[in-house]
Design a protein around this motif. Structure first.
Motif, PDB file in Angstrom:
ATOM      1  N   ASN A  13      55.040  57.339  -0.370  1.00 16.25           N
ATOM      2  CA  ASN A  13      56.120  56.948  -1.280  1.00 16.25           C
ATOM      3  C   ASN A  13      57.479  57.593  -1.023  1.00 16.25           C
ATOM      4  O   ASN A  13      58.501  57.046  -1.446  1.00 16.25           O
ATOM      5  CB  ASN A  13      55.694  57.267  -2.733  1.00 16.25           C
ATOM      6  CG  ASN A  13      54.392  56.591  -3.103  1.00 16.25           C
ATOM      7  OD1 ASN A  13      54.255  55.381  -2.922  1.00 16.25           O
ATOM      8  ND2 ASN A  13      53.426  57.366  -3.601  1.00 16.25           N
ATOM      9  N   ASP A  14      57.503  58.766  -0.389  1.00 15.04           N
ATOM     10  CA  ASP A  14      58.781  59.488  -0.305  1.00 15.04           C
ATOM     11  C   ASP A  14      58.800  60.361   0.952  1.00 15.04           C
ATOM     12  O   ASP A  14      58.353  61.505   0.936  1.00 15.04           O
ATOM     13  CB  ASP A  14      58.968  60.354  -1.556  1.00 15.04           C
ATOM     14  CG  ASP A  14      60.375  60.941  -1.655  1.00 15.04           C
ATOM     15  OD1 ASP A  14      61.074  60.990  -0.627  1.00 15.04           O
ATOM     16  OD2 ASP A  14      60.760  61.370  -2.760  1.00 15.04           O
ATOM     17  N   LYS A  15      59.327  59.837   2.073  1.00 18.74           N
ATOM     18  CA  LYS A  15      59.309  60.572   3.345  1.00 18.74           C
ATOM     19  C   LYS A  15      60.179  61.823   3.306  1.00 18.74           C
ATOM     20  O   LYS A  15      59.891  62.807   3.991  1.00 18.74           O
ATOM     21  CB  LYS A  15      59.772  59.646   4.483  1.00 18.74           C
ATOM     22  CG  LYS A  15      58.811  58.501   4.772  1.00 18.74           C
ATOM     23  CD  LYS A  15      57.464  59.022   5.250  1.00 18.74           C
ATOM     24  CE  LYS A  15      56.445  57.895   5.450  1.00 18.74           C
ATOM     25  NZ  LYS A  15      56.757  57.013   6.536  1.00 18.74           N
ATOM     26  N   ASP A  16      61.251  61.819   2.486  1.00 12.55           N
ATOM     27  CA  ASP A  16      62.070  63.031   2.368  1.00 12.55           C
ATOM     28  C   ASP A  16      61.262  64.161   1.737  1.00 12.55           C
ATOM     29  O   ASP A  16      61.365  65.335   2.160  1.00 12.55           O
ATOM     30  CB  ASP A  16      63.318  62.759   1.527  1.00 12.55           C
ATOM     31  CG  ASP A  16      64.325  61.895   2.268  1.00 12.55           C
ATOM     32  OD1 ASP A  16      64.240  61.845   3.521  1.00 12.55           O
ATOM     33  OD2 ASP A  16      65.166  61.272   1.607  1.00 12.55           O
ATOM     34  N   LYS A  17      60.475  63.785   0.731  1.00 13.28           N
ATOM     35  CA  LYS A  17      59.645  64.798   0.076  1.00 13.28           C
ATOM     36  C   LYS A  17      58.569  65.305   1.036  1.00 13.28           C
ATOM     37  O   LYS A  17      58.209  66.485   1.027  1.00 13.28           O
ATOM     38  CB  LYS A  17      58.997  64.209  -1.182  1.00 13.28           C
ATOM     39  CG  LYS A  17      58.234  65.249  -2.012  1.00 13.28           C
ATOM     40  CD  LYS A  17      57.813  64.708  -3.361  1.00 13.28           C
ATOM     41  CE  LYS A  17      59.007  64.664  -4.314  1.00 13.28           C
ATOM     42  NZ  LYS A  17      58.602  64.326  -5.699  1.00 13.28           N
ATOM     43  N   LEU A  18      58.029  64.406   1.882  1.00 13.06           N
ATOM     44  CA  LEU A  18      57.038  64.833   2.870  1.00 13.06           C
ATOM     45  C   LEU A  18      57.653  65.872   3.825  1.00 13.06           C
ATOM     46  O   LEU A  18      57.011  66.867   4.166  1.00 13.06           O
ATOM     47  CB  LEU A  18      56.541  63.634   3.677  1.00 13.06           C
ATOM     48  CG  LEU A  18      55.537  63.969   4.791  1.00 13.06           C
ATOM     49  CD1 LEU A  18      54.253  64.545   4.203  1.00 13.06           C
ATOM     50  CD2 LEU A  18      55.242  62.736   5.640  1.00 13.06           C
ATOM     51  N   SER A  19      58.888  65.631   4.241  1.00 11.69           N
ATOM     52  CA  SER A  19      59.579  66.590   5.104  1.00 11.69           C
ATOM     53  C   SER A  19      59.755  67.929   4.400  1.00 11.69           C
ATOM     54  O   SER A  19      59.567  68.993   5.002  1.00 11.69           O
ATOM     55  CB  SER A  19      60.935  66.027   5.530  1.00 11.69           C
ATOM     56  OG  SER A  19      61.647  66.977   6.304  1.00 11.69           O
ATOM     57  N   LEU A  20      60.089  67.878   3.124  1.00  7.96           N
ATOM     58  CA  LEU A  20      60.273  69.086   2.317  1.00  7.96           C
ATOM     59  C   LEU A  20      58.967  69.869   2.232  1.00  7.96           C
ATOM     60  O   LEU A  20      58.921  71.082   2.491  1.00  7.96           O
ATOM     61  CB  LEU A  20      60.758  68.696   0.922  1.00  7.96           C
ATOM     62  CG  LEU A  20      60.977  69.835  -0.087  1.00  7.96           C
ATOM     63  CD1 LEU A  20      62.108  70.741   0.357  1.00  7.96           C
ATOM     64  CD2 LEU A  20      61.250  69.242  -1.473  1.00  7.96           C
ATOM     65  N   TYR A  21      57.878  69.159   1.878  1.00  9.79           N
ATOM     66  CA  TYR A  21      56.568  69.820   1.756  1.00  9.79           C
ATOM     67  C   TYR A  21      56.112  70.401   3.105  1.00  9.79           C
ATOM     68  O   TYR A  21      55.568  71.501   3.170  1.00  9.79           O
ATOM     69  CB  TYR A  21      55.511  68.818   1.258  1.00  9.79           C
ATOM     70  CG  TYR A  21      55.663  68.408  -0.190  1.00  9.79           C
ATOM     71  CD1 TYR A  21      56.529  69.067  -1.053  1.00  9.79           C
ATOM     72  CD2 TYR A  21      54.917  67.342  -0.706  1.00  9.79           C
ATOM     73  CE1 TYR A  21      56.664  68.684  -2.370  1.00  9.79           C
ATOM     74  CE2 TYR A  21      55.025  66.953  -2.018  1.00  9.79           C
ATOM     75  CZ  TYR A  21      55.915  67.622  -2.860  1.00  9.79           C
ATOM     76  OH  TYR A  21      56.032  67.229  -4.156  1.00  9.79           O
ATOM     77  N   THR A  22      56.352  69.629   4.149  1.00  7.57           N
ATOM     78  CA  THR A  22      55.928  70.068   5.488  1.00  7.57           C
ATOM     79  C   THR A  22      56.617  71.374   5.886  1.00  7.57           C
ATOM     80  O   THR A  22      55.977  72.308   6.375  1.00  7.57           O
ATOM     81  CB  THR A  22      56.231  68.984   6.534  1.00  7.57           C
ATOM     82  OG1 THR A  22      55.453  67.822   6.233  1.00  7.57           O
ATOM     83  CG2 THR A  22      55.912  69.465   7.935  1.00  7.57           C
ATOM     84  N   ASN A  23      57.919  71.447   5.664  1.00  4.08           N
ATOM     85  CA  ASN A  23      58.655  72.662   6.027  1.00  4.08           C
ATOM     86  C   ASN A  23      58.184  73.867   5.221  1.00  4.08           C
ATOM     87  O   ASN A  23      58.052  74.979   5.759  1.00  4.08           O
ATOM     88  CB  ASN A  23      60.159  72.451   5.813  1.00  4.08           C
ATOM     89  CG  ASN A  23      60.752  71.545   6.872  1.00  4.08           C
ATOM     90  OD1 ASN A  23      60.252  71.463   7.997  1.00  4.08           O
ATOM     91  ND2 ASN A  23      61.816  70.833   6.527  1.00  4.08           N
ATOM     92  N   ILE A  24      57.930  73.635   3.918  1.00  5.64           N
ATOM     93  CA  ILE A  24      57.461  74.753   3.077  1.00  5.64           C
ATOM     94  C   ILE A  24      56.089  75.235   3.544  1.00  5.64           C
ATOM     95  O   ILE A  24      55.844  76.439   3.698  1.00  5.64           O
ATOM     96  CB  ILE A  24      57.418  74.328   1.593  1.00  5.64           C
ATOM     97  CG1 ILE A  24      58.846  74.131   1.056  1.00  5.64           C
ATOM     98  CG2 ILE A  24      56.689  75.383   0.757  1.00  5.64           C
ATOM     99  CD1 ILE A  24      58.917  73.590  -0.356  1.00  5.64           C
ATOM    100  N   LEU A  25      55.162  74.292   3.776  1.00  4.29           N
ATOM    101  CA  LEU A  25      53.818  74.673   4.209  1.00  4.29           C
ATOM    102  C   LEU A  25      53.834  75.380   5.557  1.00  4.29           C
ATOM    103  O   LEU A  25      53.117  76.365   5.769  1.00  4.29           O
ATOM    104  CB  LEU A  25      52.921  73.429   4.285  1.00  4.29           C
ATOM    105  CG  LEU A  25      52.466  72.851   2.947  1.00  4.29           C
ATOM    106  CD1 LEU A  25      51.688  71.564   3.163  1.00  4.29           C
ATOM    107  CD2 LEU A  25      51.596  73.860   2.195  1.00  4.29           C
ATOM    108  N   TYR A  26      54.637  74.884   6.471  1.00  3.67           N
ATOM    109  CA  TYR A  26      54.725  75.506   7.794  1.00  3.67           C
ATOM    110  C   TYR A  26      55.241  76.947   7.686  1.00  3.67           C
ATOM    111  O   TYR A  26      54.702  77.875   8.295  1.00  3.67           O
ATOM    112  CB  TYR A  26      55.639  74.685   8.709  1.00  3.67           C
ATOM    113  CG  TYR A  26      55.940  75.366  10.030  1.00  3.67           C
ATOM    114  CD1 TYR A  26      54.942  75.554  10.981  1.00  3.67           C
ATOM    115  CD2 TYR A  26      57.225  75.833  10.322  1.00  3.67           C
ATOM    116  CE1 TYR A  26      55.213  76.180  12.192  1.00  3.67           C
ATOM    117  CE2 TYR A  26      57.503  76.463  11.523  1.00  3.67           C
ATOM    118  CZ  TYR A  26      56.493  76.635  12.459  1.00  3.67           C
ATOM    119  OH  TYR A  26      56.758  77.261  13.654  1.00  3.67           O
ATOM    120  N   ASN A  27      56.274  77.138   6.883  1.00  2.00           N
ATOM    121  CA  ASN A  27      56.822  78.485   6.712  1.00  2.00           C
ATOM    122  C   ASN A  27      55.852  79.397   5.972  1.00  2.00           C
ATOM    123  O   ASN A  27      55.784  80.610   6.260  1.00  2.00           O
ATOM    124  CB  ASN A  27      58.163  78.422   5.978  1.00  2.00           C
ATOM    125  CG  ASN A  27      59.300  78.013   6.912  1.00  2.00           C
ATOM    126  OD1 ASN A  27      59.610  78.702   7.871  1.00  2.00           O
ATOM    127  ND2 ASN A  27      59.911  76.863   6.635  1.00  2.00           N
TER     128      ASN A  27
END
Length: 627
Positions: free
Chosen positions: A588-602
């Protein structure tokens, strides 16, 4: 009286000796005392076969006398002396060794041996002497003789007066220069120090008149300085005594006397070998790490003696580097020494001794590990790191000697355990020896990667030192069990049913993982559904030989290691609620996926103790989630 010339070869050798054969000028006293000891030994052997001679050991000694005013040093012995022919032969031809000839002609027994075998030791006196005078009277002659030389100009021999059998060597010191202070060789303190250093274990008394403070008669509190004859050397070394006569306190006292350390030794090893090569040794395993042990300044090695005479203070060839913490002495009469006795001429004997010493040390450590665990753990705390370095040295050539001596903290036992103890209690179905790496036990216990292994009831070894994983990768396996990091790709734990379930789940969400991988392009090699996580949402693992912990260590090393990096894999727990959030964002929201991905990676980077690439960006991302 005509001056006789040294033979041409002898003259060249004398020039070499004065300038280069000996590394330190103080060695001359060692050589002259050794010669004096030889002369007494010869009298002893003569008395064994000559009924006209008696040998009362109390009558035999070496005396060193200094005359600072006239800058003269005298070394006197009560040995066999020399005839005119022997003076001509032994002192007129350099490297014509009377001691070596005597040894070859006589079977040496009774623990005695002839020290001087090279015929050049006497001439070391010319390193410090302006001229040398020798008075000698042989046991075979009533006539004494005087030999005089100033070195390269040759020598003279003439009859002389001498009441008793034996030899006197009188050295007139050279004039001092800007670089050399020859006066020190008539100083009481210097002479005593040289005698103790090199000749302490000569079997005959080495006497000196020394200054002592004594109370004045009838005058309380008043002292006067008087000359008193003292024996400077110990004569009987501890390593030649019967082990049954010695106590732990005797060994500790010797350790302190030799200044091996400010601690007390944990263990001593007393060796006496009479085989292909004869030697005696006393080795010490220290209790504490020397302050400079892991620096370039630290010099390993054992004191090396030849028949009680110090040859080298630090013979590094006697110890492998990984046992470089061991202190002690080795005394052998079988070593082939070079002309100056300061270097070993052939190394076959030394290699035999070194191999035996290595095995003795290893055997002692294994015994401590088995029977004196508390003492061994003290040792391992001080020197375990050195053993691990030893495994890595020489491409793992020593791993079989050392792997049984290693200890690591156990997740199950909550204490240090050996690899043998770990494998002995492994469940039958366990395929690998599992380990986890980190800065501390506390930090490792919090790692998400340990969850599945611990959940299976398997033991994990905790590696908290930077060398640990490198050493284990060198060993490769123990008792046919390979080592496996809890952060490696395949843990070898999952059942077929679990693997099939995870495979299907991963396949169903293949596009999601591909998208996350794209978002993290250049940062991770892959993104996968995790097989090891139970309660944690995410973690980093590594594919290949270089682990994340190894990468961290290599990054701190010199520049050539900067390019070595682990192939990182981001693992996501598909049974965690965060996974559903990722799926929802993907749909539903690719921007949010990018946000979650960066947080999880860090977050995964922080868990591993790796630096966050952009802390400000991470902070902003977290604020967006909270808003």
């Amino acid at each position: 009286m005509a001056t006789k010339q040294f033979q041409a070869e002898s003259r060249r050798l004398l020039e070499m000796m004065i300038n280069s054969i000996y590394s330190q000028k103080e060695i001359f006293l060692r050589e002259l005392i050794s010669n004096a000891s030889d002369a007494i030994d010869k009298m002893y052997y003569r008395a064994l076969t000559d009924d006209t001679l008696t040998f009362n050991k109390d009558d035999y000694y070496i005396k060193v006398s200094a005359d600072p005013e006239n800058r003269e040093l005298k070394i006197v012995d009560t040995g066999i002396g020399m005839t005119e022919e022997e003076l001509e032969s032994n002192l007129g031809v350099i490297a014509k060794s009377g001691s070596l000839a005597f040894k070859n002609e006589n079977e040496i027994k009774d623990g005695h041996d002839i020290i001087g075998q090279f015929g050049v030791g006497f001439y070391s006196a010319f390193m410090v002497a302006e001229n040398v005078v020798v008075y000698t009277k042989s046991a075979d002659s009533n006539q004494a003789f005087k030999w005089v030389s100033n070195g390269l100009d040759g020598y003279t021999i003439e009859p002389a007066e001498k009441a008793v059998t034996g030899t006197e060597v009188i050295i007139k010191l050279r004039e001092n220069t800007e670089d050399e202070n020859y006066d020190e060789f008539v100083e009481e303190h210097t002479l005593k120090s040289i005698i103790k250093k090199y000749s302490d274990y000569i079997r005959y008394p080495i006497k000196m008149d020394v200054s002592v403070q004594k109370p004045k008669d009838n005058e309380e509190g008043e002292y006067e300085e008087i000359e008193e004859e003292q024996t400077i050397n110990s004569m009987v070394p501890i390593w030649r005594k019967n082990k049954n006569e010695l106590t732990d306190e005797d060994y500790k006292a010797f350790y302190a006397e030799k200044h091996y350390g400010f601690d007390e030794p944990l263990k001593h090893i007393h060796i006496s070998v009479d085989g292909a090569v004869r030697y005696q040794a006393i080795l010490f395993i220290p209790e504490k790490t020397p302050f400079d042990f892991y620096t370039k300044e630290y010099e390993k090695g054992l004191e090396l003696y030849s028949n009680g005479v110090l040859i080298m203070e630090k013979c590094g060839d006697l110890l492998p580097d990984y046992f470089g913490f061991v202190k002690g002495i080795v005394d052998s009469e079988d070593l082939s020494l070079n002309i100056s006795r300061e270097m070993l001429q052939h190394d076959r004997q030394l290699k035999l001794i070194a191999k035996n010493i290595k095995n003795k040390i290893k055997g002692q450590l294994k015994t401590m590990l088995k029977d004196e665990r508390e003492e061994y753990e003290k040792f391992f705390e001080a020197f375990g790191r050195q053993l691990k370095f030893g495994i890595q040295m020489d491409f793992g050539a020593n791993k079989d000697d050392l792997k049984d001596l290693l200890l690591f903290y156990s997740s199950k036992e909550k204490k240090l355990v050996s690899l043998a103890e770990y494998t002995d209690r492994m469940p039958e179905e366990q395929k690998y020896i599992y380990y986890a790496t980190g800065d501390s036990i506390d930090r490792i216990e919090k790692l998400p990667q340990t969850e599945m292994v611990l959940d299976k009831g398997y033991e994990i070894l905790y590696f908290t030192e930077d060398i640990d994983e490198f050493a284990i990768k060198t060993i490769m396996s123990y008792e046919d069990k390979q080592f496996k990091s809890v952060a490696s790709g395949d843990l070898g734990i999952e059942s077929e049913e679990e693997e099939e379930k995870e495979k299907n789940e991963a396949e169903d969400n293949k596009e999601l993982f591909e998208e996350i991988k794209t978002l993290l392009s250049g940062k991770v090699k892959d993104v996968r559904a995790s097989k090891r996580l139970k309660s944690h949402p995410v973690c980093l693992t590594a594919d290949g030989e270089v682990s994340i912990e190894m990468e961290k260590i290599l990054q701190q090393m010199p520049d050539q290691n900067q390019h070595v990096k682990a192939d990182k894999v981001l693992e996501v727990n598909i049974n965690h609620s965060i996974y559903q959030s990722l799926k929802g964002a993907y749909d539903n929201d690719k921007d949010k996926l990018s946000l979650y991905t960066n947080i999880l990676y860090n977050q995964a980077l922080l868990i591993e103790g790796l630096p966050v690439e952009d802390p400000v960006a991470l902070t902003n991302d977290m604020c967006k989630v909270m808003a």
